[in-house]
Write an enzyme that holds these catalytic residues in place. Structure first.
Site, short mmCIF file in Angstrom:
data_model
loop_
_atom_site.label_atom_id
_atom_site.label_comp_id
_atom_site.label_asym_id
_atom_site.label_seq_id
_atom_site.Cartn_x
_atom_site.Cartn_y
_atom_site.Cartn_z
N ASN A 156 51.37 -55.97 -58.76
CA ASN A 156 50.73 -57.20 -58.30
C ASN A 156 50.18 -57.99 -59.49
OD1 ASN A 156 47.87 -56.40 -58.77
ND2 ASN A 156 48.40 -54.80 -57.29
N ILE A 179 41.23 -44.91 -53.25
CA ILE A 179 40.51 -44.23 -54.34
C ILE A 179 39.01 -44.40 -54.17
CG2 ILE A 179 40.18 -44.12 -56.84
CD1 ILE A 179 43.10 -45.22 -57.08
N1 CTP Z 1 40.67 -49.62 -53.51
C1 CTP Z 1 40.93 -48.36 -54.00
N2 CTP Z 1 42.07 -47.70 -53.62
C2 CTP Z 1 42.95 -48.28 -52.80
C3 CTP Z 1 42.71 -49.58 -52.29
C4 CTP Z 1 41.55 -50.22 -52.68
O1 CTP Z 1 40.12 -47.84 -54.77
N3 CTP Z 1 44.06 -47.60 -52.46
C5 CTP Z 1 39.42 -50.28 -53.88
C6 CTP Z 1 39.59 -51.49 -54.78
O2 CTP Z 1 39.53 -51.12 -56.14
C7 CTP Z 1 38.42 -52.36 -54.36
C8 CTP Z 1 38.23 -52.04 -52.91
O3 CTP Z 1 38.84 -50.77 -52.72
O4 CTP Z 1 37.23 -51.97 -55.01
C9 CTP Z 1 38.76 -53.06 -51.94
O5 CTP Z 1 40.12 -53.09 -51.91
P1 CTP Z 1 40.99 -54.02 -50.91
O6 CTP Z 1 42.41 -53.72 -51.21
O7 CTP Z 1 40.53 -55.41 -51.01
O8 CTP Z 1 40.54 -53.51 -49.51
P2 CTP Z 1 41.26 -52.79 -48.39
O9 CTP Z 1 40.34 -51.71 -47.99
O10 CTP Z 1 42.64 -52.40 -48.80
O11 CTP Z 1 41.28 -53.86 -47.23
P3 CTP Z 1 42.29 -55.08 -46.87
O12 CTP Z 1 43.66 -54.67 -47.31
O13 CTP Z 1 42.10 -55.22 -45.42
O14 CTP Z 1 41.76 -56.28 -47.59
#
Ligand code: CTP
Length: 407
Positions: free
Chosen positions: A213, A312
Site C-alpha cells: 500500500n 498486530i
Molecule cells: N493494525 C495492526 N495490525 C493489523 C491491522 C492494523 O497492528 N493487521 C494497527 C495499525 O497499525 C493501526 C490500527 O491497527 O494502529 C488501525 O488499523 P486500521 O487498519 O485502520 O483498522 P482496522 O482495525 O483494520 O479497521 P478498518 O479496516 O475497519 O478501518
C-alpha cells in the site's frame, strides 16, 4: 524546520581535516534557526579559513583571547555566557586532552574552562585517526570529559583522510544536527522503552510480485525519532520503506505482516509503550508460488484467494503485559470519512488507552499531517503541522497520560 529557533550556539573548531564538514554544520545550524558564533583554534585555521565561517555564520570569528573587540577584553567570558550550548566540532584528540587537564592557553580552551557548567552544556564531536581514537589515552580522556560534564556525541566509522578505515571520523553534519536537536528536547520519556511499527507490509504472491500500500512510513519514523529525543530506548519495526533510521534507534526490517507480528510481539515483551503506525495489510494471498506465475497465452487471469492477517495491535493490546498496565498501547486509524466516530469505535474495539486518528488520503507520503487524539476522556485535535512536530506533541501527550493510566 526551525528546530533550533532561539538557540545561540558557540561552534568551536579545533585542528583536524573534519573542519571542512564544520562549514556545512554551521549552515545547518543557521538553517535550523540558531544564531552561531564561531571560535577557532590556531590549528583549525590551518584547515579552513575564518572567512568561510564568518560568511556562513554571519558573525566575525573569534580566534584569539586578546581580541580587542570586546570592551572588557574578555571574549572567553562574554562568548560563553550568552551561549545555549558550546559545540566542539571537530574536537581533536589533543583538544580533548587539554579539556581533561583544564588547560586555558588559547581562547577556545579558556572559554570551555570558564563556562558556567550548570547552565552551559558542552558537546563534543571528536574527529581523529582510528589508532588515535582507539588509544587508551584518548579513551581515558573521553571518560574523564564525560565525568566532568561534557556530552560526547560519538564518532562515525569508515574511510579516513589518512587512507585508513575505521572508527574516529567526525559524524556527518546532518547527524550532528539531529543529535544536537535531540539534546535540547525535554527528556519526558527517560527510562521508557518505546516500540513503534511503521510503513506498509508486502504480501508476496510469487518471487516477483506482491500486494502492498501507499504508506510512506514517515509518521512512524518521526515518532521513533521523537521518542528517542525524549530520552526513550526505541525499537522501530519497519516495513519496506526508503527512509533513514533515526539516530540512536534500533531498527528491525520486515516485509510481511507475519514477520511484523513476530518482530513486534518479541520486542513488546520488554517495551513500556507501543505505538502502532504501520499500515498492515489486512489480507495476504492464501498461497505463495515459489516460481513466477506465468501467462499461459490463453488469456485466462489467475484467481487470487486471501486469508486474513493477524491484527498486530490487537494481539499486543491483549497480551498479559498490556493487560497488567505495563505496556501503554497507542493505535493509529487512517480513515477516509467520519473520523471521530470511526476513531472512537476503533479505540473501543482494540481495547487501547489512546487512539490517533487521521484522514489517510490527506497524509500518505506528505511531510505534514493533522491528528485527532481519542482517549477515555474525549477527543483532542493536534492541528496541521510537520509530522516531526506532531510526533513530539504526541510524546508529550503520552508522557502526560502514563501516571494516571498506570494507577
Ligand atoms: N493494525 C495492526 N495490525 C493489523 C491491522 C492494523 O497492528 N493487521 C494497527 C495499525 O497499525 C493501526 C490500527 O491497527 O494502529 C488501525 O488499523 P486500521 O487498519 O485502520 O483498522 P482496522 O482495525 O483494520 O479497521 P478498518 O479496516 O475497519 O478501518
Amino acid at each position: 524546520m526551525q528546530d533550533l529557533a532561539g538557540k545561540h550556539i558557540v561552534l568551536g573548531l579545533t585542528g583536524g581535516i573534519a573542519c571542512y564538514k564544520s562549514a556545512e554544520l554551521c549552515r545547518l545550524f543557521v538553517k535550523a534557526g540558531a544564531t552561531v558564533q564561531v571560535v577557532m583554534t590556531e590549528a583549525a585555521e590551518q584547515f579552513i579559513t575564518p572567512v568561510t565561517m564568518q560568511a556562513l555564520s554571519g558573525r566575525t570569528v573569534y580566534t584569539s583571547q586578546w581580541d580587542a573587540r570586546e570592551p572588557n577584553n574578555m571574549p572567553h567570558i562574554n562568548l560563553s555566557r550568552e551561549a545555549d550550548a558550546i559545540v566542539l566540532a571537530p574536537c581533536s584528540a589533543d583538544f580533548i586532552a587539554r579539556l581533561v587537564q583544564g588547560r586555558s592557553d588559547d581562547l577556545l580552551s579558556l572559554m570551555c574552562l570558564a563556562r558556567p557548567m550548570d547552565r552551559i552544556p558542552l558537546l563534543i564531536a571528536p574527529a581523529m585517526n582510528r589508532e588515535m581514537w582507539a588509544h587508551p589515552a584518548t579513551q581515558r580522556n573521553l571518560m574523564q570529559v564525560s565525568a566532568d560534564g561534557a556530552t560526547v556525541l560519538g564518532v562515525g566509522s569508515g574511510w579516513q583522510a589518512c587512507g585508513e578505515t575505521g572508527d574516529g571520523r567526525m559524524l556527518e553534519p546532518a547527524q550532528l544536527l539531529e543529535d544536537i536537536t535531540a539534546f535540547f528536547q525535554p527528556k519526558l520519556l527517560a527510562g521508557q522503552k518505546v516500540l513503534v511499527t511503521a510503513g506498509p507490509t508486502f504480501e508476496a504472491l510469487d518471487p516477483i510480485r506482491g500486494i502492498t500500500n501507499h504508506s510512506s512510513g514517515k509518521m512512524g519514523f518521526a515518532i521513533a525519532r521523537a521518542a528517542r529525543e525524549a530520552g526513550a530506548e526505541v525499537t522501530l519495526v519497519a516495513g519496506p520503506v526508503h527512509l533513514p533510521t533515526p539516530r540512536g534507534v534500533t531498527r528491525v526490517d520486515v516485509l510481511s505482516a507475519q514477520e511484523m507480528l513476530e518482530a513486534t510481539t518479541r520486542a513488546a515483551q520488554s517495551a513500556s509503550i507501543f505505538v502502532a503506525t504501520a499500515a498492515v495489510a489486512d489480507w495476504r494471498p492464501a498461497t505463495h508460488s515459489d516460481q513466477k506465475i506465468k501467462k499461459d497465452g490463453s488469456g485466462k487471469t489467475p484467481v487470487l484467494n486471501f486469508v486474513e492477517n493477524a491484527d498486530i495491535l490487537l494481539t499486543v493490546a491483549k497480551s498479559e503485559r498490556a493487560q497488567a498496565k505495563k505496556l501503554f498501547c497507542v493505535g493509529f486509524a487512517a480513515e477516509s470519512e467520519n473520523l471521530v466516530e470511526h476513531a472512537k469505535a476503533k479505540r473501543e474495539r482494540k481495547g487501547i488507552p489512546l487512539l490517533v486518528g487521521n484522514i489517510g488520503p490527506l497524509t500518505f507520503g506528505q511531510d505534514d499531517n493533522a491528528l485527532l487524539l481519542v482517549d477515555a476522556k474525549g477527543v483532542r485535535e493536534l492541528p496541521r503541522a510537520s509530522k516531526l512536530t506532531l510526533a513530539r506533541e504526541l510524546m508529550t501527550e503520552i508522557a502526560a497520560r502514563l501516571p494516571d493510566w498506570r494507577v
